[in-house]
Design an enzyme around this catalytic site. Structure first.
Site, PDB file in Angstrom:
ATOM      1  CD  GLU A 171      23.244 -17.293 -18.270  1.00 56.41           C
ATOM      2  OE1 GLU A 171      22.971 -18.036 -17.301  1.00 56.41           O
ATOM      3  OE2 GLU A 171      22.601 -16.271 -18.535  1.00 56.41           O
ATOM      4  CB  CYS A 194      23.049 -25.673 -17.131  1.00 52.73           C
ATOM      5  SG  CYS A 194      21.790 -24.942 -18.173  1.00 52.73           S
TER       6      CYS A 194
END
Ligand code: NAD
Length: 505
Positions: free
Chosen positions: A246, A280
């Site tokens: 991720e 993010c």
């Protein structure tokens, strides 16, 4: 974060430690050991032993423990939020919000693991009609989780809760900027399972993370930057350990000409500036239809009045957690301005010693680093576009593919489907992250694999297929007794089944 490295192995040598510092003022928050390779291996060995107990509980028994943990976290939310506030600098309310989302994910994973992973009957098909077929998803064993600092609870929890609910034990290496939060999570879980090594924490720097990658883990879930993700993959390749990556993003928010401009501006401002832009799935780029560009700019600048970074209670934006990021944020702003961008808010002087004031740039050249690289600061690059096709193609002209948002009354879903990213919110930002049933993850340089939802549960398992013969087959195919007559019947049957020109309806 400062490290005091004492890499000696002598038994009475001082333990190597590092400090967790408050990024708002540099105060010491805590001192933590740097776990050595041997200590990481020992933690994984304990986790392997505990997996014998945890993995053999029923889904219902595991759910009970996880739901108790969820309640403990909920009752002590203020304590955990305060620790996160101290280590990351984020305002208390923001710290609480990510814990709230994490709690909901623990509950979902606990309650749904059996339904998603338990044995399912599947059709055996005509050729194998004498078989009863089932598939179930079995725990891998021990999962290593390496986390970042920006959402020190929510982000690793997407792996931890789902891996645990699937029946794995977990060894978690939190970021060196948020070791206290990681330790708190492991300590509270340990209370729930009476000290069993089901969820353990190993604290340390990159080397400790590397030790976890090369330890005897069955899967490694990494969340962090792309460059570190590559090192994690390379290290995990040594033992053929599968990985989830991720990584970062450069998400855009698209504003169509029929959008609710006030709501779109509100979303862009929050998506870009909240958590000091250290998200993010934060908004970094905004593409606005040229017909509503001026209106959008007037709206967002109006809403940005009074929004500022600081350590006082009135500041809605905290410090930059990782000091090294300040230089990157400044270089992106400088590059955009040098290439011809217009400063609408903040600008070259926005980057201070610990805080970055909100910065909005417009008409940012698409080849500037403010557009091409993850900035991870409270900046927005807002560019006008002639059409939604242009907004989509600019959005997709990135190596990343994590998430994004679209504001449009009529075409929201249509635009969302054309964006090459793992997740898109229509007429809101980041909504998908709070929906436990939705998979979370990216494509391209944003990584691969999924946390959250049924996909997130399956990610920490392997599929186990079983066929059980119910009755003797009409034609015995898997035997040397099979003769030419049977071969002929098989040919006829397959022609009847698949030889026609029928297409799918
Ligand atoms: P980072 O890559 O610097 O560190 C992440 C973790 O990796 C830390 O725990 C670190 O100690 C560890 N690490 C460092 N070197 C290692 C090595 N060689 N081997 C193994 N582990 C090692 O990232 P960060 O600065 O903590 O986090 C910010 C990044 O994370 C941003 O790029 C952000 O976009 C990304 N992020 C992604 C998601 C997502 O879900 N896609 C969520 C949050 C953050």
């Amino acid at each position: 974060m400062t490290a005091t490295l004492e890499p000696t192995a002598a038994p009475d040598a001082p333990v190597a430690t590092f400090d967790s510092l408050n990024p708002a003022n540099g105060d010491l928050v805590g001192t933590y050991p740097i776990a050595s390779k041997a200590e990481v291996d020992a933690a994984v060995a304990r986790a392997r032993e505990a997996a014998g107990w945890w993995g053999n509980l029923t889904f219902a028994e595991r759910a009970e423990h996880l739901l108790t943990w969820r309640s403990v976290i909920t009752r002590r939310i203020a304590q955990l939020a305060h620790l996160s506030h101290l280590e990351t600098g984020k305002p208390h309310g923001d710290a609480q919000l990510e814990i709230v989302l994490a709690i909901d994910h623990i509950a979902w994973a606990a309650k749904n693991a059996k339904k998603v992973l338990g044995p399912h009957k599947v059709s055996s098909g005509l050729l194998m009609a004498n078989q009863a077929s089932t598939v179930e998803y079995k725990a891998l064993g021990v999962v290593g989780v390496i986390g970042p600092w920006n959402y020190p609870v929510f982000t690793p929890m997407g792996s931890i809760a789902y891996a645990l609910a699937a029946g794995n034990t977990v060894v978690f290496k939190p970021s060196e900027y948020t070791p206290g939060v990681g330790q708190w999570l492991a300590d509270t879980f340990s209370e729930v399972v009476h000290g069993r090594a089901v969820l353990q924490v190993v604290t340390g720097l990159g080397e400790t993370g590397n030790a976890l990658c090369t330890a005897d883990v069955d899967k490694l879930a990494f969340t962090g930057s792309g460059p570190t993700g590559k090192k994690v993959m390379a290290a995990c390749a040594q033992n053929l350990t599968p990985v989830i990556i991720e990584a970062g993003g450069k998400d855009s928010l698209i504003v169509d000409e029929d959008a609710d401009i006030s709501k779109a501006a509100e979303a862009a401002l929050w998506g870009g500036m909240s958590n000091a832009g250290q998200t993010c799935i934060g908004t970094e780029r905004v593409y606005v239809h040229e017909r509503v560009f001026d209106q959008f700019m007037a709206e967002i600048l109006d809403q940005a009045k009074g929004l500022r970074a600081g350590a006082d209670a009135g500041a809605k934006i905290g410090p930059i957690t990782m000091p090294s990021q300040l230089g990157i944020i400044k270089s992106h702003i400088d590059d955009a301005i040098a290439k011809g961008a217009t400063v609408a808010l903040g600008g070259a002087d926005a980057v201070g010693e610990r805080f970055v004031q909100p910065t909005i740039l417009t008409h940012v050249p698409e080849d500037s680093t403010e557009i091409t690289e993850e900035t991870f600061g409270p900046t927005l690059a807002i560019n006008p576009v002639a059409s939604m096709d242009e907004a989509i193609s600019r959005t997709n002209a990135t190596a990343y593919g994590l998430a994004g948002a679209v504001f449009s009354k009529k075409q929201g879903m249509e635009i969302a489907r054309q964006i090459r990213s793992g997740m898109t919110s229509v007429n809101s930002v980041i909504a998908f992250a709070g929906v436990p049933t939705l998979p979370f993850g990216g494509v391209g340089q944003s990584g691969f694999g999924r946390i959250h939802g049924p996909d997130g549960l399956k990610e920490f398992t392997y599929a186990k297929a079983i066929t059980r013969q119910k009755f003797k087959p009409v034609m015995m195919l898997t035997s040397f007794t099979r003769d030419a007559k049977t071969d002929g019947k098989v040919a006829t049957l397959i022609t009847l089944m698949h030889g026609g020109k029928k297409t799918l309806k």
